[in-house]
Each structure stands twice: as structure tokens, then as C-alpha cells.
Design a protein around this motif. Structure first.
Motif, PDB file in Angstrom:
ATOM      1  N   UNK A  17       0.828  -1.209   0.000  1.00  0.00           N
ATOM      2  CA  UNK A  17       0.000   0.000   0.000  1.00  0.00           C
ATOM      3  C   UNK A  17       0.859   1.255   0.000  1.00  0.00           C
ATOM      4  N   UNK A  18       0.196   2.365  -0.289  1.00  0.00           N
ATOM      5  CA  UNK A  18       0.843   3.668  -0.227  1.00  0.00           C
ATOM      6  C   UNK A  18       1.400   3.890   1.175  1.00  0.00           C
ATOM      7  N   UNK A  19       2.430   4.698   1.249  1.00  0.00           N
ATOM      8  CA  UNK A  19       2.977   5.067   2.557  1.00  0.00           C
ATOM      9  C   UNK A  19       1.955   5.886   3.324  1.00  0.00           C
ATOM     10  N   UNK A  20       2.053   5.824   4.638  1.00  0.00           N
ATOM     11  CA  UNK A  20       1.169   6.637   5.468  1.00  0.00           C
ATOM     12  C   UNK A  20       1.541   8.102   5.281  1.00  0.00           C
ATOM     13  N   UNK A  21       0.524   8.961   5.250  1.00  0.00           N
ATOM     14  CA  UNK A  21       0.760  10.398   5.230  1.00  0.00           C
ATOM     15  C   UNK A  21      -0.398  11.093   5.931  1.00  0.00           C
ATOM     16  N   UNK A  27      -7.092   3.878   6.849  1.00  0.00           N
ATOM     17  CA  UNK A  27      -8.218   3.149   6.262  1.00  0.00           C
ATOM     18  C   UNK A  27      -8.336   3.401   4.756  1.00  0.00           C
ATOM     19  N   UNK A  28      -7.981   4.605   4.331  1.00  0.00           N
ATOM     20  CA  UNK A  28      -8.138   5.008   2.925  1.00  0.00           C
ATOM     21  C   UNK A  28      -6.959   4.652   2.033  1.00  0.00           C
ATOM     22  N   UNK A  29      -5.860   4.216   2.613  1.00  0.00           N
ATOM     23  CA  UNK A  29      -4.673   3.962   1.797  1.00  0.00           C
ATOM     24  C   UNK A  29      -4.947   2.940   0.701  1.00  0.00           C
ATOM     25  N   UNK A  30      -4.451   3.228  -0.488  1.00  0.00           N
ATOM     26  CA  UNK A  30      -4.655   2.384  -1.662  1.00  0.00           C
ATOM     27  C   UNK A  30      -3.417   1.533  -1.924  1.00  0.00           C
ATOM     28  N   UNK A  31      -3.587   0.523  -2.752  1.00  0.00           N
ATOM     29  CA  UNK A  31      -2.432  -0.250  -3.208  1.00  0.00           C
ATOM     30  C   UNK A  31      -1.580   0.610  -4.130  1.00  0.00           C
ATOM     31  N   UNK A  32      -0.281   0.382  -4.094  1.00  0.00           N
ATOM     32  CA  UNK A  32       0.604   1.013  -5.073  1.00  0.00           C
ATOM     33  C   UNK A  32       0.409   0.300  -6.410  1.00  0.00           C
ATOM     34  N   UNK A  33       0.955   0.873  -7.477  1.00  0.00           N
ATOM     35  CA  UNK A  33       0.885   0.211  -8.774  1.00  0.00           C
ATOM     36  C   UNK A  33       1.549  -1.163  -8.680  1.00  0.00           C
ATOM     37  N   UNK A  60     -12.872  -3.833   5.161  1.00  0.00           N
ATOM     38  CA  UNK A  60     -13.324  -2.732   4.314  1.00  0.00           C
ATOM     39  C   UNK A  60     -12.248  -1.681   4.043  1.00  0.00           C
ATOM     40  N   UNK A  61     -11.075  -1.789   4.674  1.00  0.00           N
ATOM     41  CA  UNK A  61      -9.995  -0.838   4.391  1.00  0.00           C
ATOM     42  C   UNK A  61      -9.657  -0.944   2.908  1.00  0.00           C
ATOM     43  N   UNK A  62      -9.429   0.188   2.276  1.00  0.00           N
ATOM     44  CA  UNK A  62      -9.355   0.235   0.818  1.00  0.00           C
ATOM     45  C   UNK A  62      -8.310  -0.713   0.232  1.00  0.00           C
ATOM     46  N   UNK A  63      -7.134  -0.817   0.836  1.00  0.00           N
ATOM     47  CA  UNK A  63      -6.083  -1.663   0.281  1.00  0.00           C
ATOM     48  C   UNK A  63      -6.467  -3.145   0.319  1.00  0.00           C
ATOM     49  N   UNK A  64      -7.177  -3.570   1.358  1.00  0.00           N
ATOM     50  CA  UNK A  64      -7.645  -4.957   1.438  1.00  0.00           C
ATOM     51  C   UNK A  64      -8.776  -5.193   0.444  1.00  0.00           C
ATOM     52  N   UNK A  65      -9.673  -4.234   0.335  1.00  0.00           N
ATOM     53  CA  UNK A  65     -10.790  -4.325  -0.602  1.00  0.00           C
ATOM     54  C   UNK A  65     -10.265  -4.413  -2.039  1.00  0.00           C
ATOM     55  N   UNK A  66      -9.293  -3.578  -2.377  1.00  0.00           N
ATOM     56  CA  UNK A  66      -8.687  -3.638  -3.717  1.00  0.00           C
ATOM     57  C   UNK A  66      -8.071  -5.010  -3.983  1.00  0.00           C
ATOM     58  N   UNK A  67      -7.338  -5.518  -3.006  1.00  0.00           N
ATOM     59  CA  UNK A  67      -6.706  -6.836  -3.165  1.00  0.00           C
ATOM     60  C   UNK A  67      -7.773  -7.909  -3.372  1.00  0.00           C
ATOM     61  N   UNK A  68      -8.828  -7.885  -2.570  1.00  0.00           N
ATOM     62  CA  UNK A  68      -9.911  -8.865  -2.693  1.00  0.00           C
ATOM     63  C   UNK A  68     -10.569  -8.783  -4.071  1.00  0.00           C
TER      64      UNK A  68
END
Length: 167
Positions: A17-21, A27-33, A60-68
Motif C-alpha cells: 500500500x501507499x505510505x502513510x501520510x 483506512x483510505x490507503x490504496x495499493x501502489x501500482x 473494508x480498508x481500501x487496500x484490502x478491498x482492492x486486493x480482494x
């Protein structure tokens, strides 16, 4: 092979996932490319191991949802058939997982969970009879249990069927 005398839990950790900022929440962090690419590669590898992942439940955290969703797409499972359970993010303890399995999984012999560390590594370690070291990003571990129902699943009784990690 899972029979009506066996239950199987598959744990999959979200991809990189994206680095924390300060601009977005954890919760909103997305997967990197790269996280998306590796998730797709792992989904293809997973498809060779599992013909039917059973019930898919994700944090429901975005990075887990994207992976799923990447895995569901590769497995030709419609996105609306992927369930979300907030406890995988907000209350990821083993006892909440047991409750979820008992309520959500009644008609399934296999349940695939997408979530986060350290909770997934702890789950794999506590469920396995031989223990489990560490679940890497986009890592997969499959545990089987000699049980007719999810209520029969106990700590330290699972057999690790396989463990997969990115190259």
C-alpha cells in the motif's frame, strides 16, 4: 480436498500500500501500482491452487478491498459476491473471527479472508498446530481442519495445506 468433514480457512494479506501520510487515513490507503501488479500475479497463482475459494470476506480498508477485488476478478467472481466485515479491520481478534465463521460461513466449507498484519499472522499462528512465522504482503496461507462445522474449529488444530508468497 475439502469434504463435508473438513473446513478450510484461507488468509490473504493485502498487497503493498501507499505510505502513510497526513492527507489520508490509514483506512483510505490504496495499493501502489506495484502492489496491484503483485496482487494480480498472486491471484493467478492462487487460482492454480484453489478452484473455489468459498465465501470471500474482506476488511473494508481500501487496500484490502482492492486486493480482494483483484483476486475476485482473476477467479471470475462478481464483486457483489465479496462480503465486507469491519471486524477484520477494527476488531481483528481471533474470537471475532470465530464468531464471523459461525454466522457467515454456515453453508460454506471454505472461507477466504482478506485483511492485515499483524492479525492475519497471529491468526495463522494460533490456528495452526505447527505455528506460522509471518504472512508477507499479498501472502497466502491455507489451513484445513477436521471438522463438520465452524463451531468445531479450535486453536492449534489446523494443518497448513500451503503457504504462498510473492517472489
Amino acid at each position: 480436498m475439502v469434504t463435508d468433514q473438513m473446513k478450510k480457512i484461507i488468509l490473504i494479506r493485502h498487497g503493498k500500500a501507499e505510505s502513510r501520510n497526513h492527507e489520508i487515513t490509514d483506512f483510505e490507503r490504496s495499493l501502489t501500482v506495484n502492489g496491484k501488479v503483485i496482487s494480480r500475479e498472486m491471484a493467478k497463482l492462487f487460482r492454480k491452487k484453489e478452484k473455489n475459494p468459498g465465501l470471500i470476506i474482506t476488511s473494508p480498508a481500501f487496500r484490502a478491498l482492492e486486493t480482494a477485488f483483484i483476486f475476485a476478478d482473476e477467479l471470475e467472481i462478481r464483486p457483489e459476491n465479496v462480503k465486507m466485515d469491519a471486524s477484520l479491520y477494527f476488531r481483528p481478534g481471533i474470537h471475532h473471527i470465530f464468531d464471523m465463521l459461525a454466522t457467515e460461513g454456515r453453508e460454506y466449507d471454505t472461507i477466504t479472508l482478506f485483511g492485515h498484519n499483524p492479525s492475519l499472522t497471529v491468526m495463522a499462528d494460533r490456528l495452526s498446530r505447527d505455528g506460522f512465522e509471518f504472512l508477507t504482503k499479498t501472502g497466502i496461507v491455507c489451513l484445513s481442519f477436521p471438522a463438520k462445522s465452524w463451531a468445531e474449529i479450535k486453536l492449534n488444530t489446523g494443518n497448513i495445506e500451503y503457504s504462498l508468497k510473492p517472489e
